[in-house]
Each structure stands twice: as C-alpha cells, then as structure tokens.
Enzyme design. Structure first.
Site, PDB file in Angstrom:
ATOM      1  N   ASP A   1      54.886  32.501   7.142  1.00  0.00           N
ATOM      2  CA  ASP A   1      54.177  31.708   8.135  1.00  0.00           C
ATOM      3  C   ASP A   1      52.744  31.654   7.640  1.00  0.00           C
ATOM      4  OD1 ASP A   1      52.488  30.994  10.293  1.00  0.00           O
ATOM      5  OD2 ASP A   1      54.148  31.393  11.652  1.00  0.00           O
ATOM      6  N   HIS A   2      52.280  30.478   7.245  1.00  0.00           N
ATOM      7  CA  HIS A   2      51.006  30.453   6.524  1.00  0.00           C
ATOM      8  C   HIS A   2      49.822  30.867   7.400  1.00  0.00           C
ATOM      9  CE1 HIS A   2      50.460  26.376   8.210  1.00  0.00           C
ATOM     10  NE2 HIS A   2      49.192  26.546   7.941  1.00  0.00           N
TER      11      HIS A   2
ATOM     12  N   HIS B   1      53.408  29.692  14.340  1.00  0.00           N
ATOM     13  CA  HIS B   1      51.968  29.951  14.265  1.00  0.00           C
ATOM     14  C   HIS B   1      51.394  30.527  15.562  1.00  0.00           C
ATOM     15  CE1 HIS B   1      52.696  27.738  10.736  1.00  0.00           C
ATOM     16  NE2 HIS B   1      52.442  26.527  11.187  1.00  0.00           N
TER      17      HIS B   1
HETATM   18  C1  BG6 Z   1      52.294  23.242   9.796  1.00  0.00           C
HETATM   19  C2  BG6 Z   1      52.797  22.158  10.698  1.00  0.00           C
HETATM   20  O1  BG6 Z   1      53.150  24.340   9.812  1.00  0.00           O
HETATM   21  O2  BG6 Z   1      50.999  23.642  10.221  1.00  0.00           O
HETATM   22  C3  BG6 Z   1      51.835  20.984  10.699  1.00  0.00           C
HETATM   23  O3  BG6 Z   1      54.080  21.725  10.274  1.00  0.00           O
HETATM   24  C4  BG6 Z   1      50.445  21.437  11.047  1.00  0.00           C
HETATM   25  O4  BG6 Z   1      52.261  19.974  11.605  1.00  0.00           O
HETATM   26  C5  BG6 Z   1      50.026  22.615  10.184  1.00  0.00           C
HETATM   27  O5  BG6 Z   1      49.569  20.356  10.863  1.00  0.00           O
HETATM   28  C6  BG6 Z   1      48.717  23.195  10.672  1.00  0.00           C
HETATM   29  O6  BG6 Z   1      48.274  24.137   9.748  1.00  0.00           O
HETATM   30  P1  BG6 Z   1      46.737  24.449   9.599  1.00  0.00           P
HETATM   31  O7  BG6 Z   1      46.673  25.574   8.629  1.00  0.00           O
HETATM   32  O8  BG6 Z   1      46.084  23.188   9.113  1.00  0.00           O
HETATM   33  O9  BG6 Z   1      46.257  24.811  10.968  1.00  0.00           O
END
Ligand code: BG6
Length: 504
Positions: free
Chosen positions: A189-190, A252
C-alpha cells in the site's frame, strides 16, 4: 561499481511483471535509482522486466533508461544510469502460456545470476491487473521459481487492489496461501511508503507528551481527509468498476486510521506492529443497512468552470458510461469499539475533483472544561487540535489559544508549525524506496497481512452491498472543484461538527 552502505539490501534479482506499464516507469525505476544513489542497493543486483510485448532487451533498456533520465532531470548521475543499463533485462510473452514465457524467465534468471554473481534471491513485483495475480504466482511456483530454501529467498509483491470485496479478497488470499508462505507475500500500500505516514508512529510513540491525551478522555473526534484535485484522468475504465470507496478506503484511509488509533506495539517487529493495526480494523463497528444510510455519504462530480477552466463531469470521462452511478466521493462516520476510542467519531472522506490535493489527519480535542474568558466571542473560543499534514504539505500543526494583546483578556487561535522540508531540507523520493528496500531485507512491517486485508473488507463490503442495492438517485451531486456533496457537511453538522477545509 556503486557505493553501497553497510545496510545495503541482500544481493537479489527483481522481476517486474507489467514492466512496460506506467508504474514501472514512474515509480519503480526512479525508486531503485534513488535507493542506489543512497547506497541501499547491493552491487550484485539485476532487474528483469516481463511484459506482454515482445521487445528485445536492448529496446526495453533504451526506453526505460530514457524514461529514467527524463524523470530524474538534469541532476541525473550518468554513471549510475549506466550501472542500471548494465543490469536490466527483458523478456515478453503471454502470461497465460504455461511454458514459453516462464521457461524464458527461468533461463534469464540463470543467466543474470551467473553474470552478476547473485545468489538465487528473487523478488517478483506484480504490477499487473489483480485478476492475474494468482495465475502468474502459480506459474512461477510451478516452474520451480517460487520455493525458498536454506540460503536463498523468494518474495512476491502484490499491488493494490487486493480483491474487490470480502469474498474476492478471501479467495485471493487462500489461492496464494496454497502455494506460498505468508512470509513470502508482500501486499503493498503505497501510503505506507510516505515519510509523513511512517512518522505518525514516531510522533505518537517516540514522544511522551502526546500519548496521555490520545484517547476518548481528551479527543472529541478525528477527521481524516484524502482529497484530490485531479479527476479520474485516463483511468475511467478501471475507476468506474472501483469507485472512491474501494479505491481509497480499505487500503490508504484504513492505514491512516490504524496508525492513528492503534495501541503501542510491544516492539517494532513486523507482526507486533501489524497485530495492533489488525486489532483496530477488527474494532471498527460494522454497519447495518440502516447505518449505511445514516453514516455514509457518496457523491459524483459534475462539470464546473473554475477560473476560466472548464472541468468535465465524471460521466463525460473517457470509458465511463453516460449514466454511471459510480461514486467519486465517499464520506463515512466510523466508530472504533475499544477502550481507548469508545464514543469518539472518526470521520473520513475522500474524493476526486475537490478544490485541492490535501491529505490530513486532524485530532480535535475537547473544549476546556470551563471558559473563563467571557470577553471572547463564541466563535473565537479555542479548541485545541493537532493536524498531521500528510501531503502535499508535510508538516504538523498544533492549534491553541493565546491572549490577543490589549487591555481586555481576549483569546485568539494561534498555530505552532513544524515543517519537514524547512527542518530536514527537501528530499526527493517516489514513496516506493522504503517499501522496495524493506522487501529486499525481508521486513514486512509496512505491508498488509492477509487478516488485515480481510478485516478491512469486512467493514467496507456491507457498505458496498447497500450502495449497489440502492443506486444513488441524485448523481451528479457535487460540482467539480468543490468540497463534495452537502450531505457530507450534514453528516458532521448533525453531531455539532464541521469539516475543516482550510487548515494550511
Ligand atoms: C491510488 C488510487 O491508489 O492512490 C488513485 O488508485 C489515487 O485513484 C492515488 O489517485 C492517490 O495516491 P497519492 O499518493 O497521490 O495520494
């Protein structure tokens, strides 16, 4: 040769499935570059890209290296780029073909491990559509490339989404656990790669002043906002099947909740931390169908014109049906049924095409028990809050009351700010560095365990069920570039609260 640090990762080969895709170009290669630059990659290292396209190794290298150079920009370290060029390989073919592609991969692995004197440590990055996850993992295992043994390891990183509901997540977990050990599976989960997200634990458990007040006795409520100014862009096809809830909440947003709400772990070992996170997920009160109606809000953006720029409606996005009922906004009022948080609402919201990109965790404390300062107008009475700004600002703010200079004792709200970049200087990162490194050293703390994924879907699936059974009748219900539907404001107003939108 690159400069390596004492803590450089184990010598290994990274095999990327989906190597010609966007993620490889925008995140994975730049992250590897930054890791190597800081001395965290081993000298004995190689990358094998695998994709559907039949490309030669040379043309893959040419493309990926040129993408890398343009991503890094003018400060690119040419020697380092050359180092990558010397250890990047490619093979392409049909992922469904049991034989051809996988025996090519096997041969290539033998070749690169010989050339670069790498022990047979492999990690596979699944940057491919989720419906291929277990199929591809199966073929890797069948071809003798998945089993770890004394002296070498095999690990698998799976991108999100991990399932589309509870049932599919369980199925995927059980298919993978039939062929792999849990300690080989890294569900990424990034958000956990973000410095400010990792800092939540340090902020809470590395300081003694916050923890005593971090509970229902002092906290009135918590607001978590993950707002994006961008729309769906070119991802209409994927997004229309997912929607805001699936796309952002069980992954997230729940990571942000667990880190904010969990008990101190007994150590920073992977399972000690994840046990505490899992307990929070299990303590989130499940919604009855009636709760879904009362405690959730969904929205979809309509066209709008902002500062002369016209913003398309969601339904006008490419690959989105003109009558789509998919939500681009979701807000929930959650309760965590445990001793620490009983009675403290956690309001969460996420949406596309909101006024700005803005991810924050706001801890709103209760009012002082008795207000002495009668000359202060009611809306100037201060309540304390701590705001953890996750992105794009990376900072922590404490709001408190102070005397406004003058003969009367009047109170105003002031802020105390800590800004990451002011203090530590700007650092460039993609957010994937730490996660790739952790996988290479076998630290799964920042990855999701099977039980956590399933506990998250347990909360979200009943909401999806009701939303699917009762399609929204009022979509589109918020204008692009605004803070979402009015029902989301009402959700808080009925509890006497308000979303805090402008807290920079
Ligand atoms: C991704 C979603 O996991 O996270 C996207 O699929 C979203 O829809 C993105 O835009 C948001 O990531 P970050 O790091 O830009 O907040």
């Amino acid at each position: 040769m690159i400069e390596t640090k004492q803590k450089a990762a184990d010598p290994c080969v990274m095999v990327i499935f989906g190597a010609t895709g966007d993620l490889t170009k925008r995140k994975l290669f730049p992250a590897l570059y930054y890791l190597a630059k800081d001395g965290f990659l081993p000298e004995n290292f190689a990358i094998i890209g695998v994709g559907r396209q039949e490309l030669s190794g040379a043309s893959f290298r040419k493309q990926i290296i040129s993408d890398l150079k343009s991503f890094i920009g003018k400060d690119v370290d040419r020697k380092l780029v050359k180092w990558f060029e010397d250890r990047t390989y490619y093979t392409g073919g049909d992922f469904d073909d049991d034989k051809a592609l996988f025996s090519d991969i096997k041969n290539l692995l033998d070749e690169v491990t010989n050339t670069h004197e790498i022990p047979k440590n492999y990690f596979y990055y699944m940057a491919i559509p989720p419906f291929l996850f277990s199929n591809v993992a199966n073929k890797i295992v069948k071809n003798g490339l998945g089993k770890q043994d004394e002296g070498f390891w095999r690990r698998f990183i799976f991108e999100k989404p991990f399932g589309k509901d509870l049932e599919s997540a369980k199925k995927l977990n059980s298919e993978l656990l039939e062929i792999l050990e849990e300690n080989q599976i890294y569900r990424i989960d990034h958000y956990l790669g973000k410095e400010t997200v990792q800092n939540i634990l340090v902020f809470r458990f590395g300081n003694s002043i916050f923890e005593p007040i971090w509970n229902r006795n002092y906290v009135d409520h918590v607001q978590i906002t993950v707002a994006e100014d961008l729309g769906v862009g070119t991802r209409g096809g994927y997004y229309d099947k997912a929607g805001a809830l699936r796309d952002m909440v069980p992954n997230h947003i729940f990571q942000l909740i667990t880190l904010t709400a969990m008990e101190p772990p007994v150590s920073f070992e992977a399972d000690a931390v994840r046990d505490e996170q899992a307990k929070i997920l299990q303590a989130i009160q499940l919604f009855s169908p009636e709760d879904v109606l009362n405690k959730t809000v969904r929205g979809q953006y309509d066209e709008n014109e902002i500062n002369g720029e016209s913003l398309k409606a969601y339904r006008d996005v490419e690959n989105v049906p003109a009558n789509s009922n998919t939500e681009t906004y979701a807000a929930l009022k959650l309760s965590i049924d445990n001793w620490r948080w009983a009675g403290v609402p956690f309001y969460v919201r996420t949406g596309k095409r909101m006024p700005k990109k803005h991810t924050t965790i706001l801890i709103q404390f209760k009012k002082a028990p008795f207000m002495l300062f009668r000359d202060t107008e009611i809306d100037h009475l201060t309540t304390n809050r701590i705001v953890l700004h996750i992105q794009p600002d990376e900072s922590i703010t404490l709001h408190f009351g102070a005397k406004i200079p003058g003969p009367l004792v009047k109170m105003g709200t002031v802020d105390m700010d800590f800004d990451y970049s002011e203090h530590f200087g700007e650092t460039v990162s993609t957010g994937y560095e730490r996660l790739l490194y952790d996988c290479m050293v076998g630290d799964a703390t920042l990855f999701q365990r099977a039980d956590m994924v399933e506990a998250s879907w347990c909360v979200v699936s009943p909401i999806l069920d009701v939303w699917e059974a009762l399609p929204a009748r009022n979509f589109p219900n918020y204008k692009a570039g605004t803070w979402g539907p009015k029902e989301a404001d009402e959700l808080l107003e009925s509890d006497g609260h308000k979303w805090k939108n402008n807290i920079d």
